[in-house]
Design a protein around this motif. Structure first.
Motif, PDB file in Angstrom:
ATOM      1  N   ASP A   1      -2.236 -17.949   5.459  1.00  0.00           N
ATOM      2  CA  ASP A   1      -1.557 -18.409   6.672  1.00  0.00           C
ATOM      3  C   ASP A   1      -0.616 -17.331   7.206  1.00  0.00           C
ATOM      4  N   LEU A   2      -0.056 -16.549   6.297  1.00  0.00           N
ATOM      5  CA  LEU A   2       0.878 -15.488   6.675  1.00  0.00           C
ATOM      6  C   LEU A   2       0.663 -14.296   5.760  1.00  0.00           C
ATOM      7  N   ILE A   3       0.563 -13.096   6.336  1.00  0.00           N
ATOM      8  CA  ILE A   3       0.391 -11.871   5.558  1.00  0.00           C
ATOM      9  C   ILE A   3       1.578 -10.958   5.826  1.00  0.00           C
ATOM     10  N   LEU A   4       2.253 -10.538   4.766  1.00  0.00           N
ATOM     11  CA  LEU A   4       3.321  -9.552   4.860  1.00  0.00           C
ATOM     12  C   LEU A   4       2.818  -8.282   4.180  1.00  0.00           C
ATOM     13  N   TRP A   5       2.477  -7.296   4.992  1.00  0.00           N
ATOM     14  CA  TRP A   5       1.827  -6.082   4.480  1.00  0.00           C
ATOM     15  C   TRP A   5       2.831  -4.932   4.519  1.00  0.00           C
ATOM     16  N   VAL A   6       3.240  -4.491   3.338  1.00  0.00           N
ATOM     17  CA  VAL A   6       4.216  -3.421   3.205  1.00  0.00           C
ATOM     18  C   VAL A   6       3.477  -2.113   2.944  1.00  0.00           C
ATOM     19  N   GLU A   7       3.793  -1.089   3.731  1.00  0.00           N
ATOM     20  CA  GLU A   7       3.125   0.200   3.600  1.00  0.00           C
ATOM     21  C   GLU A   7       4.152   1.324   3.515  1.00  0.00           C
ATOM     22  N   GLY A   8       3.818   2.348   2.724  1.00  0.00           N
ATOM     23  CA  GLY A   8       4.640   3.538   2.712  1.00  0.00           C
ATOM     24  C   GLY A   8       4.417   4.343   3.979  1.00  0.00           C
ATOM     25  N   LEU A   9       5.368   5.178   4.330  1.00  0.00           N
ATOM     26  CA  LEU A   9       5.242   5.968   5.548  1.00  0.00           C
ATOM     27  C   LEU A   9       4.124   6.996   5.400  1.00  0.00           C
ATOM     28  N   ALA A  10       3.320   7.143   6.448  1.00  0.00           N
ATOM     29  CA  ALA A  10       2.227   8.123   6.432  1.00  0.00           C
ATOM     30  C   ALA A  10       2.758   9.546   6.357  1.00  0.00           C
TER      31      ALA A  10
ATOM     32  N   THR B   1       0.850  -1.189   0.000  1.00  0.00           N
ATOM     33  CA  THR B   1       0.000   0.000   0.000  1.00  0.00           C
ATOM     34  C   THR B   1       0.885   1.236   0.000  1.00  0.00           C
ATOM     35  N   ARG B   2       0.685   2.108  -0.966  1.00  0.00           N
ATOM     36  CA  ARG B   2       1.434   3.360  -1.107  1.00  0.00           C
ATOM     37  C   ARG B   2       2.934   3.134  -1.273  1.00  0.00           C
ATOM     38  N   THR B   3       3.329   1.955  -1.703  1.00  0.00           N
ATOM     39  CA  THR B   3       4.741   1.675  -1.940  1.00  0.00           C
ATOM     40  C   THR B   3       4.852   0.432  -2.818  1.00  0.00           C
ATOM     41  N   ASP B   4       6.072   0.039  -3.154  1.00  0.00           N
ATOM     42  CA  ASP B   4       6.310  -1.118  -4.012  1.00  0.00           C
ATOM     43  C   ASP B   4       6.834  -2.273  -3.158  1.00  0.00           C
ATOM     44  N   GLY B   5       6.075  -3.364  -3.120  1.00  0.00           N
ATOM     45  CA  GLY B   5       6.480  -4.518  -2.321  1.00  0.00           C
ATOM     46  C   GLY B   5       7.182  -5.602  -3.112  1.00  0.00           C
ATOM     47  N   SER B   6       7.689  -5.259  -4.307  1.00  0.00           N
ATOM     48  CA  SER B   6       8.303  -6.279  -5.157  1.00  0.00           C
ATOM     49  C   SER B   6       9.593  -6.841  -4.574  1.00  0.00           C
ATOM     50  N   PHE B   7      10.233  -6.116  -3.634  1.00  0.00           N
ATOM     51  CA  PHE B   7      11.461  -6.659  -3.034  1.00  0.00           C
ATOM     52  C   PHE B   7      11.171  -7.963  -2.297  1.00  0.00           C
ATOM     53  N   LEU B   8       9.935  -8.124  -1.797  1.00  0.00           N
ATOM     54  CA  LEU B   8       9.571  -9.382  -1.151  1.00  0.00           C
ATOM     55  C   LEU B   8       9.481 -10.524  -2.164  1.00  0.00           C
ATOM     56  N   VAL B   9       8.999 -10.212  -3.374  1.00  0.00           N
ATOM     57  CA  VAL B   9       8.923 -11.227  -4.431  1.00  0.00           C
ATOM     58  C   VAL B   9      10.323 -11.726  -4.780  1.00  0.00           C
ATOM     59  N   HIS B  10      11.261 -10.791  -4.938  1.00  0.00           N
ATOM     60  CA  HIS B  10      12.638 -11.176  -5.254  1.00  0.00           C
ATOM     61  C   HIS B  10      13.239 -12.015  -4.129  1.00  0.00           C
ATOM     62  N   HIS B  11      12.902 -11.671  -2.886  1.00  0.00           N
ATOM     63  CA  HIS B  11      13.415 -12.443  -1.751  1.00  0.00           C
ATOM     64  C   HIS B  11      12.920 -13.885  -1.800  1.00  0.00           C
ATOM     65  N   PHE B  12      11.599 -14.066  -1.964  1.00  0.00           N
ATOM     66  CA  PHE B  12      11.046 -15.421  -1.949  1.00  0.00           C
ATOM     67  C   PHE B  12      11.526 -16.224  -3.160  1.00  0.00           C
ATOM     68  N   LEU B  13      11.670 -15.571  -4.319  1.00  0.00           N
ATOM     69  CA  LEU B  13      12.139 -16.271  -5.513  1.00  0.00           C
ATOM     70  C   LEU B  13      13.551 -16.815  -5.297  1.00  0.00           C
ATOM     71  N   SER B  14      14.457 -15.974  -4.844  1.00  0.00           N
ATOM     72  CA  SER B  14      15.832 -16.424  -4.611  1.00  0.00           C
ATOM     73  C   SER B  14      15.899 -17.416  -3.453  1.00  0.00           C
ATOM     74  N   PHE B  15      15.062 -17.206  -2.428  1.00  0.00           N
ATOM     75  CA  PHE B  15      15.058 -18.094  -1.262  1.00  0.00           C
ATOM     76  C   PHE B  15      14.677 -19.519  -1.640  1.00  0.00           C
ATOM     77  N   TYR B  16      13.589 -19.675  -2.392  1.00  0.00           N
ATOM     78  CA  TYR B  16      13.123 -21.019  -2.745  1.00  0.00           C
ATOM     79  C   TYR B  16      14.034 -21.697  -3.761  1.00  0.00           C
ATOM     80  N   LEU B  17      14.634 -20.908  -4.662  1.00  0.00           N
ATOM     81  CA  LEU B  17      15.566 -21.513  -5.617  1.00  0.00           C
ATOM     82  C   LEU B  17      16.824 -22.015  -4.910  1.00  0.00           C
ATOM     83  N   ARG B  18      17.333 -21.238  -3.956  1.00  0.00           N
ATOM     84  CA  ARG B  18      18.510 -21.685  -3.196  1.00  0.00           C
ATOM     85  C   ARG B  18      18.173 -22.900  -2.330  1.00  0.00           C
TER      86      ARG B  18
END
Length: 247
Positions: free
Chosen positions: A186-195, A10-27
């Protein structure tokens, strides 16, 4: 195993989490089906190389199945002839359901006799694009439901999905999808921009919600809040108000 993880931004880009999970599961040696609807393969590959993972090598050894949504949309729109017996994964753009996309995911993660991967993983970036391409909210939720049945329940794998959440937006379809997925995650990672707006040393905050209430133990969901700063090769997390700029 068997977990559904929802990534919200919300109000920011959370794609860094996608890159984390992609590299994590491949490793970790998992078989990964990556439905990439937002960026090109080269974009994900460049970021993955900074994290020490080669997506090209993962594709060549059969560990990564990559659906490049941007290129596939163009192929579907500007190619008149269809391949016999092989429906296009994004066929919903000209029909009303996501059956072809689900079949693609199921076939990509189907266990084979010679497979030595640790477990199947479905990664979607991002689900909101399906709505923008014309898919109905019910069709999107049905797609996720059937993927959970196959990947999480039958194959004991994991699903990670990114969805944009725009607070105050009048996009009722996106709100419906976000609210429904929140109830089943089961798990929610909610990334928000600073108010308070942009800050050089604090890029946003992340709310980690562990859905203990889903386990029917009469426990409340566990919520943790951190702030973070994205660096070139990693992300620094700290408690709210404890950034280096403040201290």
């Amino acid at each position: 195993q068997g977990k559904f993880t929802l990534l919200l931004d919300t109000r920011t880009d959370g794609s860094f989490l996608v890159h984390h999970f992609l590299s994590f599961y491949l490793r970790a040696g998992c078989k990964v089906c990556f439905v990439a609807l937002l960026q090109s393969f080269s974009h994900y590959n460049i970021v993955a190389q900074k994290l020490g993972v080669s997506l090209t090598a993962a594709k060549e050894r059969g560990q990564l199945v990559f659906l490049e949504g941007l290129k596939s949309c163009l192929d579907l729109l500007f190619t008149e002839e269809e391949q016999p017996g092989q429906p296009h994964p994004l066929q919903f753009m000209s029909s009303s359901n996501l059956r072809a996309l689900f079949d693609f995911v199921r076939a990509s993660l189907a266990p084979s006799g010679s497979s030595s991967w640790q477990g199947p993983v479905l990664l979607v970036d991002d689900l909101s694009v399906l709505l923008s391409l014309g898919a109905a909210p019910v069709a999107v939720l049905d797609f996720i439901h059937y993927c959970r049945v196959v990947v999480c329940s039958q194959l004991k794998g994991n699903i990670v999905v990114l969805v944009h959440s725009n607070e105050g937006s009048e996009d009722e379809e996106n709100k419906l999808v976000v609210n429904s997925l929140c109830h089943h995650s089961d798990l929610i990672l909610w990334v928000e921009g600073l108010a308070t707006g942009f800050c050089k040393d604090v890029h946003g905050q992340i709310k980690i919600i562990r859905r203990l209430s889903l386990e029917l133990k009469a426990e409340q969901d566990q919520v943790q809040i951190y702030q973070y700063k994205i660096q070139d090769r990693n992300v620094t997390f700290f408690a709210p108000g404890l950034s280096t700029a403040v201290l």
